[in-house]
Enzyme design. Sequence first.
Site, PDB file in Angstrom:
ATOM      1  N   ARG A   1      -1.103  46.877 -26.873  1.00 26.28           N
ATOM      2  CA  ARG A   1      -1.084  46.183 -25.587  1.00 26.28           C
ATOM      3  C   ARG A   1      -2.143  45.090 -25.630  1.00 26.28           C
ATOM      4  O   ARG A   1      -3.330  45.388 -25.499  1.00 26.28           O
ATOM      5  CB  ARG A   1      -1.383  47.190 -24.469  1.00 26.28           C
ATOM      6  CG  ARG A   1      -0.919  46.735 -23.080  1.00 26.28           C
ATOM      7  CD  ARG A   1      -1.372  47.706 -22.015  1.00 26.28           C
ATOM      8  NE  ARG A   1      -2.799  47.532 -21.760  1.00 26.28           N
ATOM      9  CZ  ARG A   1      -3.589  48.476 -21.243  1.00 26.28           C
ATOM     10  NH1 ARG A   1      -3.092  49.659 -20.933  1.00 26.28           N
ATOM     11  NH2 ARG A   1      -4.872  48.224 -21.022  1.00 26.28           N
TER      12      ARG A   1
ATOM     13  N   HIS B   1      -3.693  46.501 -18.479  1.00 27.44           N
ATOM     14  CA  HIS B   1      -2.530  47.287 -18.038  1.00 27.44           C
ATOM     15  C   HIS B   1      -1.630  46.470 -17.117  1.00 27.44           C
ATOM     16  O   HIS B   1      -0.416  46.447 -17.268  1.00 27.44           O
ATOM     17  CB  HIS B   1      -3.023  48.551 -17.328  1.00 27.44           C
ATOM     18  CG  HIS B   1      -1.946  49.256 -16.544  1.00 27.44           C
ATOM     19  ND1 HIS B   1      -0.867  49.857 -17.156  1.00 27.44           N
ATOM     20  CD2 HIS B   1      -1.788  49.427 -15.212  1.00 27.44           C
ATOM     21  CE1 HIS B   1      -0.086  50.389 -16.216  1.00 27.44           C
ATOM     22  NE2 HIS B   1      -0.613  50.131 -15.034  1.00 27.44           N
TER      23      HIS B   1
ATOM     24  N   TYR C   1     -13.093  49.428 -20.586  1.00 31.40           N
ATOM     25  CA  TYR C   1     -12.773  50.565 -21.452  1.00 31.40           C
ATOM     26  C   TYR C   1     -12.315  50.178 -22.858  1.00 31.40           C
ATOM     27  O   TYR C   1     -12.132  51.032 -23.697  1.00 31.40           O
ATOM     28  CB  TYR C   1     -11.700  51.446 -20.797  1.00 31.40           C
ATOM     29  CG  TYR C   1     -10.426  50.720 -20.402  1.00 31.40           C
ATOM     30  CD1 TYR C   1      -9.426  50.485 -21.342  1.00 31.40           C
ATOM     31  CD2 TYR C   1     -10.210  50.285 -19.089  1.00 31.40           C
ATOM     32  CE1 TYR C   1      -8.262  49.828 -20.997  1.00 31.40           C
ATOM     33  CE2 TYR C   1      -9.043  49.624 -18.727  1.00 31.40           C
ATOM     34  CZ  TYR C   1      -8.069  49.393 -19.688  1.00 31.40           C
ATOM     35  OH  TYR C   1      -6.911  48.753 -19.335  1.00 31.40           O
TER      36      TYR C   1
END
Lengths: 325, 336
Positions: free
Chosen positions: B253, B257, B266
């Site tokens: 990715r 998100h 993170y």
Amino acid sequence: MAEMRYREALREALREELIRDDRVFLMGEDIGAYGGSYAVTTGLLEEFGPERVRDTPIAESGIIGAGIGAAMGGMRPMVELMTINFSFLALDQIVNSAAKLYYMSHGQINVPMVVRMASGGGSQLAATHSHSLEGMYAHFPGLKVVCPSNPADAKGLLKRAFRDENTVIFIEHTSLYGIKGEVPDDPDFIIEFGKANVVREGTDVTLIGYSGSVWQASRAATMLEEQEGISAEVIDLRTLSPLDIETVIRSVKKTNRAVIVEDDWKFGGFGGELSAQIMERAFDWLDAPVARVSGKDVPLPYNRNLEFAALPSEEDVVEAVLAML
Amino acid sequence: MGAPAPTEQPLSAYQLSEQSLERMYSYMLLARRLNERMMLLNRQGTAPFVIAGAGQEAAQVGAAMALQVGVDYLAPYYRDLAMNLVFGMTAREAMLNLFAKRDDPNSHGRQMPSHWGLRERHVVTQSSVVATQLLHATGIALAAKMRQDPVVVMACCGEGSTSRGDFHEALNFAAIHHLPVIFFVENNGYAISERVEKEVPTEHVADRARGYGIEGATVDGMDAVVVYQTVRQAVDQARRGRGPFLIEAKCYRLWAHSSDDDDSRYRPREELAEWAARDPIKLFRERVQNDGIFPAEDLDRIEAQIDEEVRDAAQWAMAQPDPEPADALGFVYKES
């Protein structure tokens, strides 16, 4: 007409629908050789084979989700969940997919699926086997909720469910499977949804029930007549969604009193909805506040004395009627 | 997680026509450019929510091109824009969907963006609850099998979804009943902020296939051709009654998100840089150029066309009407 038990009437409906429509098939746990937990599908495996009477793994979300897909794919699945209590495990698939896909796809995809399950207390099956979730399912837009109280209705409503373009939650009461009644043999016999049944006519009070509670209401009506000379009208709602509120209102305007009888918990239950609709539509005709006779707001215990104490009885109904006269 | 080593195979070793390779590149690039424009529109305040598939285009295009469009079914998840393009969605439709406009053919403004579904294209709309569509795909495959229709259903999800019970129940059901479903897991390394190690206890998601007695494969999801080859083989076998299959495409990715997420909390920047160097679209372009399949001018021309298509789609879609308020009440129950 033939006399048969509630479970046999359901089986006849399934048989006739399997014969009528090639797209119809059944799936669920133990519905094949075992014949279903409440012996509704007995003999259907032998007659229709394992493709159309399909045993599935113990996986409620899986069976419902696969049923949704099969319905999308052009079939007319009937999924049997062993009991309504286990439908919690499939609740996301029922509520977020089956009930909503037609809306979310703007009418592109509908889910014509019949979900059959056994409901209700009174059979010593304790807290996690005795839920009455008819009202909870009626709360969700997109679902139809059907809860027959007798063998003829069981057959006519189940056959109607297979002709619906939406997901039908078809709820059977565990204590009714063995009761007998006259059932039409006509393979085209169906009962339309949203048509309540006036089981008994009366003039002094309206008793409203569905599924198992129709029987408490009817027994209470007999007791009221014999012991008190009170004439009670009894209405069986048959389907909670769609709801035939017109028949209820017509009756309440005649008798001026209403008592709702249900196995379900009182707090937040379907009786509250019904009571609100009666108040909205017939307030000026009421001689007393609408009363609710419901299950106690406790999980259902196993011991017979304890279970009886937690469920509504005909005596409770009689008491409620006497209190409002 | 580290990036997998790329294959050394020249493109000529695969049985893919020049035309197919050009389509592959175009779909991947169109998906990326659409996503870039969507994110820009979000930052400008015109699109409330964007969830994108940047970094997963090779996996998606490779897999979708292995299916028979018009015959097979697709149960995508919310990152699968590129798959939907392969199945016929246009740039304008993708933008209508982003803005939830009246004429968005997917849901006419009812679903969140990226919840695609178009019955006539055999694309099934989905719930936002992850992995639920794997069961719907299983049921569609069951219906097809019962009707003896030679249909294959591809069900897609991220690796995070493989933790859900519906993933297990779908694979179990499909395996027991030998259904023609390709379970295609796009392992992009993250379930929102949780790294794959917190979601999957085995080295590969596809290792789980063994538990269901079905075939599984892990492929380099940054390589569209490799994904195509693997999925194609699985599709052919499934069509012949030898399904289901579990295929895991290891990809990454490249973005946060969603438009509402800040991944710097993170995700180590070094890891991101390592994977960005293996951007599947950049790699593909280098390969077709180096292998002498397309000259740079051809690729530049494709790129210019796509840029124009995306610009037009965004402008056009923004000017389209919103749904009428009264439309909120329709299609709850189908007349029966």
